[in-house]
Design an enzyme around this catalytic site. Sequence first.
Site, short mmCIF file in Angstrom:
data_model
loop_
_atom_site.label_atom_id
_atom_site.label_comp_id
_atom_site.label_asym_id
_atom_site.label_seq_id
_atom_site.Cartn_x
_atom_site.Cartn_y
_atom_site.Cartn_z
N TYR A 1 5.90 142.49 99.07
CA TYR A 1 6.41 143.69 98.37
C TYR A 1 7.17 144.64 99.28
O TYR A 1 7.56 145.72 98.84
CB TYR A 1 5.25 144.51 97.79
CG TYR A 1 4.22 143.76 97.00
CD1 TYR A 1 4.54 143.12 95.81
CD2 TYR A 1 2.90 143.73 97.43
CE1 TYR A 1 3.56 142.45 95.08
CE2 TYR A 1 1.92 143.07 96.69
CZ TYR A 1 2.26 142.43 95.52
OH TYR A 1 1.30 141.79 94.80
N ARG B 1 -7.19 149.79 93.29
CA ARG B 1 -6.69 150.24 94.59
C ARG B 1 -7.26 151.61 94.99
O ARG B 1 -7.63 151.82 96.14
CB ARG B 1 -5.16 150.31 94.55
CG ARG B 1 -4.55 150.56 95.92
CD ARG B 1 -3.06 150.93 95.83
NE ARG B 1 -2.33 150.20 94.84
CZ ARG B 1 -1.63 149.09 95.06
NH1 ARG B 1 -1.55 148.59 96.26
NH2 ARG B 1 -0.98 148.51 94.08
N CYS C 1 3.57 130.62 111.45
CA CYS C 1 4.84 129.98 111.78
C CYS C 1 5.88 130.38 110.75
O CYS C 1 6.28 129.58 109.89
CB CYS C 1 4.66 128.47 111.81
SG CYS C 1 3.60 128.01 113.16
N GLU D 1 -9.33 151.81 84.62
CA GLU D 1 -9.65 150.61 85.41
C GLU D 1 -9.09 150.72 86.83
O GLU D 1 -8.19 149.96 87.20
CB GLU D 1 -9.05 149.37 84.73
CG GLU D 1 -9.66 149.06 83.39
CD GLU D 1 -8.89 148.01 82.62
OE1 GLU D 1 -9.47 147.46 81.68
OE2 GLU D 1 -7.72 147.76 82.95
N1 LLP Z 1 -6.14 147.00 84.99
C1 LLP Z 1 -5.25 146.03 84.81
C2 LLP Z 1 -5.12 145.44 83.48
C3 LLP Z 1 -4.43 145.60 85.87
O1 LLP Z 1 -3.54 144.64 85.66
C4 LLP Z 1 -4.59 146.18 87.14
C5 LLP Z 1 -3.77 145.74 88.28
C6 LLP Z 1 -5.55 147.19 87.30
C7 LLP Z 1 -6.30 147.58 86.21
C8 LLP Z 1 -5.80 147.86 88.63
O2 LLP Z 1 -4.69 148.54 89.10
P1 LLP Z 1 -4.82 149.46 90.42
O3 LLP Z 1 -5.71 150.63 90.08
O4 LLP Z 1 -5.42 148.63 91.47
O5 LLP Z 1 -3.41 149.86 90.70
N2 LLP Z 1 -1.03 142.97 94.05
C9 LLP Z 1 -0.34 144.23 93.81
C10 LLP Z 1 -1.04 145.04 92.74
C11 LLP Z 1 -1.17 144.26 91.45
C12 LLP Z 1 -1.90 145.04 90.39
C13 LLP Z 1 -2.21 144.16 89.24
N3 LLP Z 1 -2.93 144.79 88.20
C14 LLP Z 1 -0.28 145.00 95.11
O6 LLP Z 1 -0.77 144.51 96.12
O7 LLP Z 1 0.29 146.08 95.16
#
Ligand code: LLP
Length: 432
Positions: free
Chosen positions: A327, A286, A354, A283
């Site tokens: 973060y 990013r 602000c 899945e």
């Molecule tokens: N699958 C599940 C169940 C997830 O919880 C997530 C991300 C993904 C796939 C996708 O993960 P990726 O390939 O995007 O790393 N807001 C945070 C990232 C939170 C990720 C949450 N879950 C940031 O800006 O770094």
Amino acid sequence: MQKVLPDTASSRDGRLQLGSLDVVELAERFGTPLILLDRATFETRAKSYAAVLDPDRVFYAGKALCCVAVCQMIDALGLGLDVCSGGELETARRAGFPMERVICHGNNKSLDELDAARDLGVGRIVVDSFEEIARLEGVKATSKLLVRVTPGVEAHTHEFIQTGQEDSKFGFTLAEDIALEAIRRASRLPSAPLVGVHAHIGSQIFELAAFDLAVKALAGFLRRAKDELRFEAAELNLGGGLGIAHTKDEPVLDPAAAATSILQAVNREFTAQGLAIPAVSVEPGRSLVGPSAVTVYGVGTVKSIPGVRTYVAVDGGMSDNIRPALYGARYESFLANRMEAAATRAVTVCGKHCESGDVLIKDAELPEDVAEGDLLCIPATGAYTYSMASNYNRLARPPIVLLQEGEAIEIVARESLDHLLALDRRLDGSPL
Ligand code: LLP
């Protein structure tokens, strides 16, 4: 800089070109701040996963950037889509996304969300709690089910740790046979078949060994599930998490190589446990959309505090990219209108909110004469920026413009003041 820019990036007369288009002209046409999404980069990265796994085993994680046009691009590539709320599911529906390729996530899915998933006929639901198993029985869901487990590997960026019991609001811990009990109960649901397990160990992961450890733990767990419950997983979903370079000192990982390494781990560990090899899914969020987009801001005030620092203020900030404030995320920047100017001045790029914490880049290097009217570009901002955007200080959210084959298409319009005030009511409850 090239390393963190979309594949189609180049410079002409010192001006950034993306998707064969001049970014200065795009900024004039669409205004700033502006998010530019390069379709070619997005598709190359999606195809990199799909070269190793069947396309419908690659579920784009909509949480990274979810809008109708992105769902349509995912559909055109034949990929699946991971949604984690009723809003993301509705976006998929309005995009005409085939529901059998949707997988529904969420640690607290509401009855309404589960009803919608049933009515729309979503392909898969990832079960996250005992309460949800009871809710699923009530709504008579018919989707294929996967049980989400936490394998005791926590990976974030350059590090991962192994713990017996993960501290997480997601899924079922392997400890104390809790996940085993979830398999037992979920497999008894009358209308929805339990087909496998799911694990997501973190995001922005650079150490592929973290996935190997998770797979090993899952294979051991599934051996027990087979012995004790006669449950065999036909599907194994390993979530997302592959890291991307936001700055030039971070590594660039190849999705195909990562997917290959995950498949090898599954073959190795499942064979070692004497189990049939399940169909593997991932899945990525990013790693598909992150490197595909840049944000272009207009530079406004440049304030030098002698002996302290220089603040370069742009026309957006923490409302369109909360990641640095939330973060401590790091990014690069450069001037899209004069890329050749030597970056010799250390500055802090801040937004217009602000709030002192409204800093996008603490130690940026920009040309000595950076000034009002310059265009500041921050690459690798496709993921978790717009999707986490807010209207703090009542700032309007920027548009998203898709660049494809020399064409620029606004796929999310800029918010107007009318949009911002659309839900406001007067003191007596009447609309404005
Ligand atoms: N699958 C599940 C169940 C997830 O919880 C997530 C991300 C993904 C796939 C996708 O993960 P990726 O390939 O995007 O790393 N807001 C945070 C990232 C939170 C990720 C949450 N879950 C940031 O800006 O770094």
